[in-house]
Design a protein around this motif. Structure first.
Motif, mmCIF file in Angstrom:
data_model
loop_
_atom_site.group_PDB
_atom_site.id
_atom_site.type_symbol
_atom_site.label_atom_id
_atom_site.label_comp_id
_atom_site.label_asym_id
_atom_site.label_seq_id
_atom_site.Cartn_x
_atom_site.Cartn_y
_atom_site.Cartn_z
ATOM 1 N N HIS A 13 0.853 -1.178 0.000
ATOM 2 C CA HIS A 13 0.000 0.000 0.000
ATOM 3 C C HIS A 13 0.891 1.230 0.000
ATOM 4 O O HIS A 13 1.831 1.319 0.771
ATOM 5 N N GLU A 14 0.597 2.149 -0.866
ATOM 6 C CA GLU A 14 1.342 3.392 -0.905
ATOM 7 C C GLU A 14 0.400 4.541 -0.599
ATOM 8 O O GLU A 14 -0.738 4.556 -1.056
ATOM 9 N N ILE A 15 0.880 5.483 0.219
ATOM 10 C CA ILE A 15 0.093 6.668 0.516
ATOM 11 C C ILE A 15 0.990 7.889 0.335
ATOM 12 O O ILE A 15 2.208 7.801 0.468
ATOM 13 N N SER A 16 0.366 9.000 0.041
ATOM 14 C CA SER A 16 1.121 10.236 -0.134
ATOM 15 C C SER A 16 1.467 10.829 1.223
ATOM 16 O O SER A 16 0.894 10.462 2.254
ATOM 17 N N ALA A 18 0.701 13.770 2.173
ATOM 18 C CA ALA A 18 -0.497 14.469 2.639
ATOM 19 C C ALA A 18 -1.474 13.497 3.303
ATOM 20 O O ALA A 18 -2.066 13.804 4.347
ATOM 21 N N GLN A 19 -1.651 12.306 2.720
ATOM 22 C CA GLN A 19 -2.536 11.301 3.317
ATOM 23 C C GLN A 19 -1.973 10.831 4.659
ATOM 24 O O GLN A 19 -2.717 10.655 5.624
ATOM 25 N N PHE A 20 -0.664 10.632 4.711
ATOM 26 C CA PHE A 20 -0.024 10.203 5.952
ATOM 27 C C PHE A 20 -0.233 11.252 7.038
ATOM 28 O O PHE A 20 -0.594 10.924 8.167
ATOM 29 N N GLN A 21 -0.040 12.524 6.705
ATOM 30 C CA GLN A 21 -0.216 13.611 7.665
ATOM 31 C C GLN A 21 -1.665 13.683 8.142
ATOM 32 O O GLN A 21 -1.930 13.854 9.334
ATOM 33 N N ALA A 22 -2.610 13.533 7.217
ATOM 34 C CA ALA A 22 -4.024 13.583 7.585
ATOM 35 C C ALA A 22 -4.379 12.433 8.530
ATOM 36 O O ALA A 22 -5.105 12.630 9.517
ATOM 37 N N THR A 23 -3.875 11.258 8.257
ATOM 38 C CA THR A 23 -4.138 10.101 9.106
ATOM 39 C C THR A 23 -3.511 10.294 10.481
ATOM 40 O O THR A 23 -4.126 9.990 11.509
ATOM 41 N N TYR A 24 -2.308 10.819 10.503
ATOM 42 C CA TYR A 24 -1.611 11.094 11.762
ATOM 43 C C TYR A 24 -2.414 12.098 12.596
ATOM 44 O O TYR A 24 -2.650 11.879 13.785
ATOM 45 N N HIS A 26 -5.581 12.802 12.413
ATOM 46 C CA HIS A 26 -6.832 12.172 12.853
ATOM 47 C C HIS A 26 -6.586 11.285 14.083
ATOM 48 O O HIS A 26 -7.369 11.309 15.040
#
Length: 67
Positions: A13-16, A18-24, A26
């Motif tokens: 699974h690859e995430i950007s 920005a997605q990593f930061q948003a998940t963090y 949250h």
């Protein structure tokens, strides 16, 4: 050796960033749910690393100076 080579059954699974930061963010705001069995494993792993939290244990604690 990568995890994919070690465990070919795992999906990649690859995430950007920005997605990593948003998940963090949250997780910081909402918390995370840990399966009780995993929590017990985490506690068992961390237990030997824990130290007392008293004045004597804190003496000398902090950043190393002069390096």
């Amino acid at each position: 050796m990568t995890r994919q080579v070690e465990h070919p059954e795992l999906q990649r699974h690859e995430i950007s960033a920005a997605q990593f930061q948003a998940t963090y963010n949250h997780a910081l705001e909402q918390g995370i749910e840990v399966d009780p069995d995993h929590w017990n494993d985490l506690n068992a792993t961390a237990w030997p690393m824990l130290v007392r939290s008293d004045a004597q244990c804190r003496v000398g604690a902090g950043p190393v100076r002069g390096l």
